[in-house]
Motif scaffolding. Structure first.
Motif, short mmCIF file in Angstrom:
data_model
loop_
_atom_site.label_atom_id
_atom_site.label_comp_id
_atom_site.label_asym_id
_atom_site.label_seq_id
_atom_site.Cartn_x
_atom_site.Cartn_y
_atom_site.Cartn_z
N SER A 80 16.20 37.66 50.23
CA SER A 80 17.32 38.29 49.51
C SER A 80 17.09 38.08 48.02
N ILE A 81 17.86 38.77 47.22
CA ILE A 81 17.66 38.69 45.77
C ILE A 81 17.86 37.25 45.26
N GLY A 82 18.91 36.59 45.82
CA GLY A 82 19.14 35.19 45.41
C GLY A 82 18.01 34.30 45.88
N GLY A 83 17.55 34.57 47.11
CA GLY A 83 16.44 33.77 47.65
C GLY A 83 15.17 34.00 46.84
N ALA A 105 17.25 25.86 51.79
CA ALA A 105 18.11 26.93 52.28
C ALA A 105 17.81 28.22 51.52
N LEU A 106 17.44 29.28 52.26
CA LEU A 106 17.18 30.58 51.66
C LEU A 106 17.81 31.64 52.55
N GLU A 107 17.79 32.87 52.06
CA GLU A 107 18.24 33.99 52.89
C GLU A 107 17.13 35.03 52.98
N ARG A 115 21.45 39.93 56.38
CA ARG A 115 20.89 38.72 55.77
C ARG A 115 20.78 37.65 56.85
#
Lengths: 445, 267
Positions: A80-83, A105-107, A115
């Motif tokens: 994901s963009i945050g990941g 912790a990632l997505e 997600r």
């Protein structure tokens, strides 16, 4: 544990082979199968992140085909963009430095646009020369853990909210308390002004006589019902009174005010003590008791008349009030009994007791309300100061000027502490041993 | 206040050399530069520091007011230069720090003589006629994930970086501080980084500038490097054959060489 009563278990090479075969069939004999179908995701990437190998488990989680992934996308492309941002700014630098990372912790993005919360561990494989060769990564499905974390987060937000609300309530309570305190202060101020209006501002200066008064207020939030006054009747004679109305509070205050002004005006029309008390009795009875709301007071009313030689004659009448006390110049103290006088205002006509004495230079007359004699002096509710103790105390003070006596008595009242729970009024009238050049005046305490 | 302690300033390299100041971006701290410092130290005076809120800086000096705009970070840069008495320094800024350098050079032109922008981006959000690499939805998701604290930058991150028994040479202090950012501070830094549009500021750059981009960067795509180069007339663009957003880690030799080539040409 052996079973001696049975035949031994059969043993034979044929059976052992059968067991091994069964295990082999049960176990995944192929490392490939173990890799592809492991309960976690596996992937290997080149050092630039390009995916070189990925297992079927991860592909099925993400809904991707092997051919579309291997050699075509980088690990960050699956995030994901945050990941992705976290990978670039934290994950990759840390992995580069430490060679391994665990439980981050990632997505990840799924093919359907969803997600997948994951926990990722990576380790760098180095060549024999120490050069980083590739990155091996395991991926665990953390959906349940994420749900659990969300629940924890929600609970924490609720707890923070509750804490904020509690703090708000506490602040409001504190504001209310401060407001109540301010209101009480204003009430006390107003009551103090009102109470003061029921007493003379200052006792007047009498020729050949010294006067001193004192008023003890039991509570700043409660109007008391004690009163006294001292005023001239004509050029020679003076009148005084001291009384105690029933009850406390605003109603007692209005009764006090009525009694005081009735006695004052009555004294000018009919100055004899009995006549003044009779007028007050009539006024109170008609005003209250006749209307079914009996109210009454105890009071001593007296007249002062100077005599030659500095002596002063005192004639007084009492309506149910504690006896006045006389301190003589010779150091003795005696009550001036007025037995049989009735409470003022209870009956249409009431008998009042009279008494008379002469104050010689050095003598002092004391009037008081029962707050003094009924002050508690011990832990028991009925251990009261009493009239005998008052007479003894006064005898110890005698001879005393009016001011000396009031000073001593106010000290005594203070010594009672919590035992003094009623309002108390004191009025002392004394004949100086040597007539002062200027008449003394005293304010009420 | 002791600025050098506040920003955990480290000075190394040639005592007489020109000053090169290395500024980390969003994420970790000055250790990001450790692989290229030796190459620079031979000829240059190398100044390293952590922004307040990052690494081993004094966290008590951090405030959300000052560090909610890139000007606050630029102020850190200027104050470190002042504390060291340095002028005309070569400022090397990675990622968001590249834009911090632009702001510092504008505010204190006597301090900054040359800019090196490593993987810069003046605006991460796509706009009409501009591709920053992040859609509005991307930014929303990013900020939401920051708020919810689900990613590794939550405080749950701490145990992961508490030491590395297999590689004791890294040292406890290094592993503990490196990337160990306070989640609240990281959130403010990320918001500032990804919500700021600094494109207009590029036009004010007049000092010699090197734009150093990676051929494959998930955060700052090639279009952005080209945009920065085009917006700064006094700039050179060098594209490193490197992957990721941190060429100083993924391609340290090429990064150092590009830096040395550019600085050598300036002299």
């Amino acid at each position: 544990m052996s079973r001696v009563d049975e035949e031994p278990e059969p043993t034979g090479t044929g059976d052992e082979a059968g067991t091994t075969a069964a295990f082999t069939a049960l176990l995944e004999d192929s490392a490939e199968e173990l890799y592809e179908s492991a309960p976690c995701g596996y992937l290997s990437t080149l050092m630039d992140g390009t995916i070189a190998k990925v297992n079927a488990t991860l592909l099925s989680w993400l809904g991707l085909e092997c051919a579309a992934v291997v050699g075509r996308v980088r690990f960050t492309d699956l995030l994901s963009i945050g990941g992705k941002l976290y990978h670039e700014t934290h994950f990759a630098p840390l992995l580069q430095m430490q060679g391994e990372l665990r439980g981050i912790a990632l997505e990840m993005k799924t093919a359907g646009g969803g997600r997948l919360p994951v926990l990722v561990s990576s380790v760098v494989k180095y060549t024999s020369g120490g050069e980083p060769l590739l990155i091996r990564t395991t991926v665990f499905d953390a959906s349940d853990r994420r749900a659990y974390e969300q629940e924890l987060l929600r609970r924490r937000q609720e707890a923070e909210q509750a804490r904020a609300e509690a703090e708000q309530a506490r602040m409001e309570a504190e504001q209310a308390r401060q407001q109540a305190e301010a209101d009480r202060g204003r009430l006390a101020d107003a009551l103090a002004v009102l109470q003061k209006s029921l007493l003379p501002d200052a006792l007047p200066a009498l020729p050949g006589l010294e006067a001193a008064g004192y008023y003890h207020t039991a509570s700043p939030y409660q109007l008391g019902g004690d009163f006294y006054d001292l005023f001239p009747l004509d050029e020679d004679r003076w009148a005084f009174f001291l009384g105690d109305v029933c009850g406390k509070g605003p109603q007692a205050a209005s009764l006090t005010s009525l009694s005081r002004y009735t006695l004052r005006s009555a004294a000018h029309h009919a100055p004899e003590p009995i006549a003044a008390l009779t007028t007050l009795n009539t006024v109170l009875h008609e005003r209250f008791t006749n209307g079914g709301d009996p109210r009454y007071c105890t009071v001593i009313f007296g007249q002062l008349e100077p005599q030659p030689g500095g002596h002063v004659t005192v004639r007084l009448a009492s309506g149910g009030h504690p006896s006045a006390l006389v301190l003589r110049a010779d150091g003795t103290a005696e009550f001036l009994p007025t037995p049989g006088g009735l409470l003022v205002g209870i009956l249409p006509t009431a008998p009042f007791a009279t008494a008379e004495t002469t104050l010689a230079p050095g003598d002092t007359l004391l009037l008081y309300t029962d707050g003094l004699t009924e002050a508690r002096t011990g832990p028991a509710r009925d251990s009261l100061f009493g009239e005998d103790a008052l007479r003894t105390f006064a005898a110890c003070q005698a001879p005393a000027t009016a001011q000396e006596l009031i000073t001593a008595l106010s000290g005594l009242l203070e010594s009672f502490g919590d035992g003094l729970d009623d309002d108390t009024a004191l009025l002392a009238l004394g004949v100086p041993t040597h007539p002062p050049t200027r008449p003394a005046t005293n304010r009420p305490g | 206040m002791d600025i050098l302690r506040r920003n955990n300033v480290t000075v190394t390299g040639s005592a007489d050399g020109p000053v090169v100041m290395l500024a980390h971006g969003f994420g970790c701290d000055q250790n990001m530069w450790r692989l290229i410092v030796p190459a620079l130290a031979e000829r240059y005076r190398v100044v390293l520091f952590d922004y307040v809120g990052s690494g081993s800086s004094d966290l008590t000096a951090w405030s959300p007011e000052r560090y909610s705009s890139l000007q606050g970070y630029a102020q850190d840069v200027i104050e470190v230069c002042e504390a060291l008495g340095h002028e005309q320094v070569v400022f090397v800024g990675h990622s968001v720090s590249a834009m911090v350098g632009v702001l510092a050079a504008e505010a204190a032109p006597e301090r900054i003589g040359t800019l090196v922008m490593v993987a810069p981006s003046p605006c991460y959000l796509d706009d009409e006629g501009y591709r920053g690499g992040f859609s509005a939805e991307d930014i929303d998701e990013l900020l939401a994930s920051l708020e919810s604290n689900y990613l590794g930058w939550s405080s749950a991150m701490a145990p992961v970086i508490m030491g590395n028994p297999e590689r004791p040479e890294l040292g406890q202090e290094l592993t503990n501080s490196f990337c160990a950012t306070d989640p609240d501070i990281a959130r403010v830094f990320a918001r500032t980084t990804f919500l700021t549009d600094s494109r207009e500021d590029l036009k004010k750059v007049s000092v010699p500038t090197l734009v150093l981009e990676c051929s494959q960067d998930a955060i700052a795509p090639r279009e952005v490097g080209a945009y920065v180069h085009a917006a700064i007339p006094s700039s050179r663009l060098v594209t490193l054959d490197a992957t990721g957003h941190c060429p100083q880690l993924s391609a340290p030799e090429a990064t150092a060489q590009a830096l040395l080539d550019f600085l050598g040409a300036q002299r």
